[in-house]
Design an enzyme around this catalytic site. Sequence first.
Site, PDB file in Angstrom:
ATOM      1  N   PHE A 252       0.829  -1.207   0.000  1.00 21.90           N
ATOM      2  CA  PHE A 252       0.000   0.000   0.000  1.00 21.90           C
ATOM      3  C   PHE A 252       0.863   1.256   0.000  1.00 21.90           C
ATOM      4  CE2 PHE A 252      -2.140  -3.361   2.485  1.00 21.90           C
ATOM      5  CZ  PHE A 252      -3.153  -3.655   1.582  1.00 21.90           C
ATOM      6  N   ILE A 478       1.625  -5.029  -7.523  1.00 22.35           N
ATOM      7  CA  ILE A 478       1.377  -5.210  -6.092  1.00 22.35           C
ATOM      8  C   ILE A 478      -0.032  -5.718  -5.813  1.00 22.35           C
ATOM      9  CG2 ILE A 478       3.086  -3.494  -5.437  1.00 22.35           C
ATOM     10  CD1 ILE A 478       0.793  -1.496  -4.996  1.00 22.35           C
ATOM     11  N   GLY A 479      -0.783  -6.017  -6.896  1.00 17.63           N
ATOM     12  CA  GLY A 479      -2.117  -6.564  -6.693  1.00 17.63           C
ATOM     13  C   GLY A 479      -3.177  -6.122  -7.676  1.00 17.63           C
ATOM     14  N   ILE A 638     -11.860   1.903 -18.620  1.00 18.01           N
ATOM     15  CA  ILE A 638     -11.657   0.778 -17.712  1.00 18.01           C
ATOM     16  C   ILE A 638     -11.158  -0.398 -18.549  1.00 18.01           C
ATOM     17  CG2 ILE A 638     -12.728  -0.746 -16.028  1.00 18.01           C
ATOM     18  CD1 ILE A 638     -12.541   2.249 -15.226  1.00 18.01           C
ATOM     19  N   ASN A 640     -10.139  -3.433 -17.549  1.00 21.77           N
ATOM     20  CA  ASN A 640     -10.716  -4.706 -17.125  1.00 21.77           C
ATOM     21  C   ASN A 640     -11.660  -4.424 -15.962  1.00 21.77           C
ATOM     22  OD1 ASN A 640     -11.195  -7.212 -15.739  1.00 21.77           O
ATOM     23  ND2 ASN A 640      -9.382  -8.082 -16.703  1.00 21.77           N
ATOM     24  N   GLU A 714      -5.820   4.752  -5.967  1.00 23.17           N
ATOM     25  CA  GLU A 714      -5.883   5.678  -4.836  1.00 23.17           C
ATOM     26  C   GLU A 714      -7.315   6.145  -4.558  1.00 23.17           C
ATOM     27  OE1 GLU A 714      -3.141   5.580  -3.502  1.00 23.17           O
ATOM     28  OE2 GLU A 714      -1.595   5.434  -5.042  1.00 23.17           O
TER      29      GLU A 714
END
Length: 747
Positions: A252, A478-479, A638, A640, A714
């Site tokens: 994060f 990171i995800g 967007i 995905n 964010e």
Amino acid sequence: MNEQPKPKKQIGAPLNRVDGHQKVTGAATYSAEYQLPNMAYAVLVGSTVTKGRLTGLDTKAAERAPGVLAVISHLNAPKPPGPKPEGKDPSQPQTQGNPLQVFNDDKIRFNDQPIAVVVADSWARARYAAGLVKAQYAKEKHETNLEANADKAFLPTAAKKNPKHPMNDYQRGQVDAYKTGAVKLEAEYVIPTEVHHPMELQAITAHWEAPDRLTLYDKTQGTMATRRDFAKQWGLPEENVKVIATYVGGAFGNALHSWPHEAAAVLAAKVVNRPVKLMLTREQMFTMVGYRPYTWQKLGMSATPDGKITGITHESIGQTSTYEEFTEATLAQTRMMYQSPNVTTRYRLAALDIGSPIWMRGPGEATGAFALESAMDEMAYLLNIDPLEFRLRNYTEQDPEKNKPWSTKFLKECYQLGADRIGWSKRQLKPGALRDGDWLIGYGMGVGTFGAHRGAATVSAQLLPNGTVLLQCATTDIGPGTGTAMTQIAADTLGISPDKIRFELGNSSFPKAGTQGGSSTVNSVGPATQEACLALKDKLRTLAAASNPAFTSARKEDVTMQDGYLTVGGNKDTRVSYADVLKQAGGTTVMVEAKPGGEGQKYSMYSFSVHFAEVRVHQLTGEVRVSKLVSCADAGTIVNEKTAGNQMKGGAVGGIGMALMEHALLDDRFGRYVTKDLADYHVPVHADSPAVEVAFVNQPDPHVNALGTKGIGEIAIIGVAPAIANAVFNATGKRIRELPITPDKLI
């Protein structure tokens, strides 16, 4: 003409994560899981005092313990040949490099600061021996309480040096104009320290493959930045340092810094001349890898009786360490979100005897939005105006801070989407008007924004003999599903199936990219991926023209790739096999760097979000349950919807934690955390989180990049905490201005 069917459009499709199978089956290798020959293991020893000096360090028992290879401290540590921290300007930005070098001197700057590292042939032996190290200290009086030291707060040094620095005092119109407003409010808000707790603990495996060649398997959000840091510290050419972070188990912002534990592992590997693995404990995650800083805010606002804001003053004091000035954009949203002729902001720092903070999801803006969006709700209540209507009356059609048009802004559309889904029409202006038995029901909203940042990035693309296209970039994941998004962009650009794309990342040897942070990865790496694929098609067109003249005059966008063949416009009569093309080529690799253009000079570029919360508060116990949460985003194209939805849901859950649970409690008598594990530091679990509903406007922003993306990570959390706090007020009539909102504050 025998045309082939057009390939299915991939951008926007809910493609499953391309690395999902590896992760759920355990095939993915994280930084602490690499097994190298002759591996050694390291455990850090932390200071038990908060400020002072080491007067003695007894390591004899540890050195004699079974399997111990070395005990390294300031008494015997070799000094890296790179720049020394002495005299370093604490105001310099520390995006990666850490000014606190381990084992450099005897000074103690914060509790649990690493004072030694024990290296052994097993982790259990290293841990046992670390417990045998005994330290003596000359203690000094420490200061760890921000509010007790608020009178010592100062303007950041960088702002003092540069009048145009964003951390300087900001003024639009009259200074502190709210004080003379017709309707006014003044309130203080507090965000406590919040700590990064991703599933994967911070870990590193350091391997000196030669005296001048270093490989790091590291949990980092920026392979190239980490490479640069350690190359500089050890006086090495950057190409002699390789950083591998193929998989990162969540982050994060905690992996945007090079921390002392990384430096200790590199140093230990040099001393014992073996690969060294070091993984922090959950307790050490509280003290050694940053946190969202404790922040005090004061916000004054005035408005006309008909709901037009006439003045806002927003002041903030954030904590930092004594050896580094950490700043964040706490006041940025206040300067540009709402139409007000008079805006004043003042940002200050309080230097305390603690470890350095670091950016944490929605850094600065998530903190500032709690104060701003709570104050908006408070003012709407004073005016007896619906909070959504109050925001609409003060909507900005261009950026009032920069005096520039928005690149795009579809926040009104977000308002409508969210209000419809949450059932905003059920909300009552009078608090406590809705109930279900002993449960009080309330509705609240909060708005968020974050810059649509874009940096330079390079991607290489290569057609392999089996028909697969290999793309490589040093970026990390990171995800959010970076590899998946890039696969979709590449598949769309090349007109081939995603299963024919392989996107490799997380290696500093690959083409360059920035750190994964600030919602900038898709904005930066996405255009580079697109342009690399277009360049690959153009190269293949040129090669194919040698055997088929139809390709000579064809445009690169007309070249299609399908079933092992290149064709012009899908016409099978023009096809050339990949094998034939590759026979003629000395290689098909292309490498393209994509850089942002000058659009940022013309437009103000931001992503926007709005979060609507429905809460239930038990009138006897003060228990708060978030029963429904709707998050809506204006984030451009967007790529995905499935992975983007994951991002929004994850941010929403983080916002629940911020609002109701998270608080790293420091005992100021000792300067040490009381909450030092996940039993005491509460984060939301499934029972705390409703099924979050997500909606996207999905309108491209052509000014940020050709793909139209703006960033999601964010804004997913910015505005969630005030939405919940405002809903609690609507349910109970009690305004909580200090997070988290725990039952004791409601009963």
